[in-house]
Write an enzyme that holds these catalytic residues in place. Structure first.
Site, PDB file in Angstrom:
ATOM      1  N   ARG A  94       0.845  -1.205   0.000  1.00 55.22           N
ATOM      2  CA  ARG A  94       0.000   0.000   0.000  1.00 55.22           C
ATOM      3  C   ARG A  94       0.876   1.248   0.000  1.00 55.22           C
ATOM      4  O   ARG A  94       2.034   1.227   0.430  1.00 55.22           O
ATOM      5  CB  ARG A  94      -0.976  -0.005   1.170  1.00 55.22           C
ATOM      6  N   VAL A 131       2.501 -13.093   3.747  1.00 58.52           N
ATOM      7  CA  VAL A 131       2.945 -11.766   4.186  1.00 58.52           C
ATOM      8  C   VAL A 131       2.239 -10.686   3.357  1.00 58.52           C
ATOM      9  O   VAL A 131       1.870  -9.631   3.864  1.00 58.52           O
ATOM     10  CB  VAL A 131       4.481 -11.641   4.042  1.00 58.52           C
ATOM     11  N   ASP A 161       3.309  -7.077  14.102  1.00 60.00           N
ATOM     12  CA  ASP A 161       2.540  -6.299  15.083  1.00 60.00           C
ATOM     13  C   ASP A 161       2.954  -6.696  16.506  1.00 60.00           C
ATOM     14  O   ASP A 161       3.113  -5.850  17.381  1.00 60.00           O
ATOM     15  CB  ASP A 161       1.042  -6.543  14.874  1.00 60.00           C
ATOM     16  N   ARG A 164       6.352  -5.224  17.163  1.00 59.96           N
ATOM     17  CA  ARG A 164       6.236  -3.776  17.400  1.00 59.96           C
ATOM     18  C   ARG A 164       5.763  -3.512  18.824  1.00 59.96           C
ATOM     19  O   ARG A 164       6.282  -2.632  19.518  1.00 59.96           O
ATOM     20  CB  ARG A 164       5.225  -3.177  16.413  1.00 59.96           C
ATOM     21  N   HIS A 189      -4.568  -8.294  10.450  1.00 64.85           N
ATOM     22  CA  HIS A 189      -3.388  -7.427  10.311  1.00 64.85           C
ATOM     23  C   HIS A 189      -3.860  -6.151   9.597  1.00 64.85           C
ATOM     24  O   HIS A 189      -3.701  -5.990   8.382  1.00 64.85           O
ATOM     25  CB  HIS A 189      -2.299  -8.140   9.504  1.00 64.85           C
TER      26      HIS A 189
HETATM   27  P1  NAD Z   1       7.562  -4.784  -3.356  1.00 65.91           P
HETATM   28  O1  NAD Z   1       6.663  -4.065  -4.308  1.00 65.91           O
HETATM   29  O2  NAD Z   1       8.896  -4.242  -3.049  1.00 65.91           O
HETATM   30  O3  NAD Z   1       7.763  -6.292  -3.860  1.00 65.91           O
HETATM   31  C1  NAD Z   1       6.704  -7.085  -4.245  1.00 65.91           C
HETATM   32  C2  NAD Z   1       7.214  -8.026  -5.320  1.00 65.91           C
HETATM   33  O4  NAD Z   1       6.174  -8.967  -5.599  1.00 65.91           O
HETATM   34  C3  NAD Z   1       7.557  -7.317  -6.638  1.00 65.91           C
HETATM   35  O5  NAD Z   1       8.879  -7.663  -7.034  1.00 65.91           O
HETATM   36  C4  NAD Z   1       6.516  -7.864  -7.593  1.00 65.91           C
HETATM   37  O6  NAD Z   1       7.000  -7.969  -8.932  1.00 65.91           O
HETATM   38  C5  NAD Z   1       6.259  -9.235  -6.977  1.00 65.91           C
HETATM   39  N1  NAD Z   1       5.039  -9.902  -7.454  1.00 65.91           N
HETATM   40  C6  NAD Z   1       3.872  -9.363  -7.880  1.00 65.91           C
HETATM   41  N2  NAD Z   1       3.015 -10.326  -8.283  1.00 65.91           N
HETATM   42  C7  NAD Z   1       3.642 -11.511  -8.090  1.00 65.91           C
HETATM   43  C8  NAD Z   1       3.295 -12.866  -8.329  1.00 65.91           C
HETATM   44  N3  NAD Z   1       2.101 -13.202  -8.840  1.00 65.91           N
HETATM   45  N4  NAD Z   1       4.186 -13.825  -8.018  1.00 65.91           N
HETATM   46  C9  NAD Z   1       5.382 -13.505  -7.500  1.00 65.91           C
HETATM   47  N5  NAD Z   1       5.783 -12.243  -7.280  1.00 65.91           N
HETATM   48  C10 NAD Z   1       4.927 -11.245  -7.557  1.00 65.91           C
HETATM   49  O7  NAD Z   1       6.693  -5.016  -2.021  1.00 65.91           O
HETATM   50  P2  NAD Z   1       7.209  -5.376  -0.542  1.00 65.91           P
HETATM   51  O8  NAD Z   1       7.496  -4.111   0.171  1.00 65.91           O
HETATM   52  O9  NAD Z   1       8.223  -6.458  -0.620  1.00 65.91           O
HETATM   53  O10 NAD Z   1       5.823  -5.919   0.104  1.00 65.91           O
HETATM   54  C11 NAD Z   1       5.212  -7.119  -0.351  1.00 65.91           C
HETATM   55  C12 NAD Z   1       3.859  -7.294   0.325  1.00 65.91           C
HETATM   56  O11 NAD Z   1       4.021  -7.515   1.731  1.00 65.91           O
HETATM   57  C13 NAD Z   1       2.919  -6.087   0.202  1.00 65.91           C
HETATM   58  O12 NAD Z   1       1.600  -6.532  -0.054  1.00 65.91           O
HETATM   59  C14 NAD Z   1       3.003  -5.439   1.582  1.00 65.91           C
HETATM   60  O13 NAD Z   1       1.848  -4.670   1.873  1.00 65.91           O
HETATM   61  C15 NAD Z   1       3.086  -6.683   2.450  1.00 65.91           C
HETATM   62  N6  NAD Z   1       3.577  -6.498   3.831  1.00 65.91           N
HETATM   63  C16 NAD Z   1       2.962  -7.230   4.813  1.00 65.91           C
HETATM   64  C17 NAD Z   1       3.398  -7.127   6.130  1.00 65.91           C
HETATM   65  C18 NAD Z   1       2.726  -7.917   7.242  1.00 65.91           C
HETATM   66  O14 NAD Z   1       3.040  -7.633   8.412  1.00 65.91           O
HETATM   67  N7  NAD Z   1       1.862  -8.883   6.987  1.00 65.91           N
HETATM   68  C19 NAD Z   1       4.467  -6.286   6.433  1.00 65.91           C
HETATM   69  C20 NAD Z   1       5.069  -5.559   5.413  1.00 65.91           C
HETATM   70  C21 NAD Z   1       4.611  -5.666   4.102  1.00 65.91           C
HETATM   71  C1  LMR Z   2       3.091  -3.098   7.886  1.00 63.50           C
HETATM   72  O1  LMR Z   2       2.392  -3.400   8.851  1.00 63.50           O
HETATM   73  O2  LMR Z   2       4.098  -2.361   7.973  1.00 63.50           O
HETATM   74  C2  LMR Z   2       2.759  -3.687   6.529  1.00 63.50           C
HETATM   75  O3  LMR Z   2       1.546  -4.379   6.563  1.00 63.50           O
HETATM   76  C3  LMR Z   2       2.772  -2.664   5.455  1.00 63.50           C
HETATM   77  C4  LMR Z   2       1.602  -1.715   5.585  1.00 63.50           C
HETATM   78  O4  LMR Z   2       0.914  -1.515   4.577  1.00 63.50           O
HETATM   79  O5  LMR Z   2       1.391  -1.186   6.668  1.00 63.50           O
END
Ligand code: NAD
Ligand code: LMR
Length: 317
Positions: A94, A131, A161, A164, A189
């Site tokens: 996001r 994730v 979370d 944190r 989350h």
């Molecule tokens: P990023 O944009 O840096 O990397 C995402 C990667 O996924 C990109 O390289 C993209 O090409 C790839 N991708 C897209 N579609 C795909 C597919 N079908 N198969 C394989 N790869 C694919 O993003 P990021 O910062 O690494 O974050 C990734 C995700 O994790 C986001 O949705 C983010 O919101 C989420 N996130 C979750 C948490 C949590 O606590 N649950 C924490 C941080 C981030």
């Molecule tokens: C986070 O908690 O840092 C991740 O889920 C990324 C976000 O969109 O907040």
């Protein structure tokens, strides 16, 4: 040199920013132990193959003794074949001003396809951490499309979370983060999550800035959290793999109806992981839920029900 057979570990979104930290943590032994060799399978989309090639070069340049084969691919059959563990990170992050569920339409179809691939190609005892956001609902969809794999093998990450919350408490009490235990993240989350410190052994007062921490990181970095997310996903899988003893950890898991949460919703609960060969987790039972906690827990469950309806309608298209 280790005598153990290598395990196959998949990281999706491998050219992205979380994976950039995560692959190193995994390959140097932080998750599965320093005596466990592994093959690392790195999946991203075709467009990112050149970038992914650079990540592979750097991984090789780290000269990591546990790392056997590195496979970089955009092909689901190659990526999901016979894997033991899947870190499903690849999804759109996001931007400032968005809620995580605003990503649902864009991301949920990725997890439908990856559920189908898990069903077809992965080991039946594969352990999955989602994730990519919205993580709980993506895990639910992934599991729905992988009916041959037990539902309890699909989890979503709320460990960031929890970490944190523990870090904030330790900072305020001027103690070590390891001295803080029994902090619970209930629910989604998302901003409706309920960080519950009533049972925490180092503190008795509330601390709820955790709900907005992801947004605060985005506002500061102009990118969503990555290093801390990578670390948290390692903590989640390491505890599931080796067990937690009597420590409580928060994991979003398919509800079995505990605490009145509708069965099947992927909801964050306090769990204890048993480790051993079975690698099971059990939801901590018998916690007293007061009226305030009940209303917070129900609010997050309601949001997850709404997300589930929306996700199922997107997947129908
Ligand atoms: P990023 O944009 O840096 O990397 C995402 C990667 O996924 C990109 O390289 C993209 O090409 C790839 N991708 C897209 N579609 C795909 C597919 N079908 N198969 C394989 N790869 C694919 O993003 P990021 O910062 O690494 O974050 C990734 C995700 O994790 C986001 O949705 C983010 O919101 C989420 N996130 C979750 C948490 C949590 O606590 N649950 C924490 C941080 C981030
Ligand atoms: C986070 O908690 O840092 C991740 O889920 C990324 C976000 O969109 O907040």
């Amino acid at each position: 040199m280790s005598q153990k057979a290598p395990i196959r570990v998949l990281v999706t979104g491998a050219a992205g920013q979380i994976a950039y930290s995560l692959v190193n943590f995994i390959a140097k032994g932080d998750v599965f132990g320093t005596d466990q060799p592994l093959d690392l399978i790195l999946l991203d989309i075709k467009l990112m193959m050149e970038v992914l090639g650079g990540v592979v070069m750097e991984l090789k340049d780290c000269a990591l003794p546990l790392l056997r084969e590195i496979v970089a691919t955009d092909d689901y059959e190659v990526a999901f074949k016979d894997i033991d563990v899947a870190f499903l990170v690849g999804a759109m992050p996001r931007k400032q001003g968005m809620e995580r569920k605003d990503l649902l339409t864009a991301n949920v179809t990725i997890f439908k396809g990856q559920g189908q691939a898990l069903d077809k190609y992965a080991k039946k005892n594969v352990k999955v951490i989602v994730v990519g956001n919205p993580a709980n609902t993506n895990a639910l969809i992934c599991s729905k499309y992988a009916p041959s794999i037990p539902k309890e093998n699909f989890t979503a990450m709320t460990r960031l979370d929890q970490n944190r919350a523990m870090a904030q408490i330790a900072e305020r009490l001027d103690c070590n983060v390891n001295d803080v235990n029994k902090v619970i993240i209930w629910g989604n989350h998302s901003a409706t999550q309920y960080p519950d410190v009533r049972f925490a052994t180092a503190v008795k007062n509330g601390a709820t800035m955790i709900q907005k921490r992801g947004a605060a990181v985005i506002a500061a970095r102009k990118l969503s959290s990555a290093m801390s997310a990578a670390k948290a996903s390692c903590d989640h899988i390491k505890d599931w793999w080796f067990g937690t003893g009597d420590r409580w950890v928060s994991m979003a898991v398919p509800s079995d109806g505990s605490y009145g949460i509708k069965e099947g919703l992927v909801y964050s609960f306090p769990v204890i992981c048993t480790g051993g060969d079975e690698r099971k987790y059990k939801i901590v039972q018998g916690l007293k839920i007061d009226d305030f906690s009940r209303s917070k827990m129900d609010l997050s469950a309601k949001e997850l029900e709404e997300e589930r309806e929306m996700a199922l309608s997107v997947c129908k298209d």
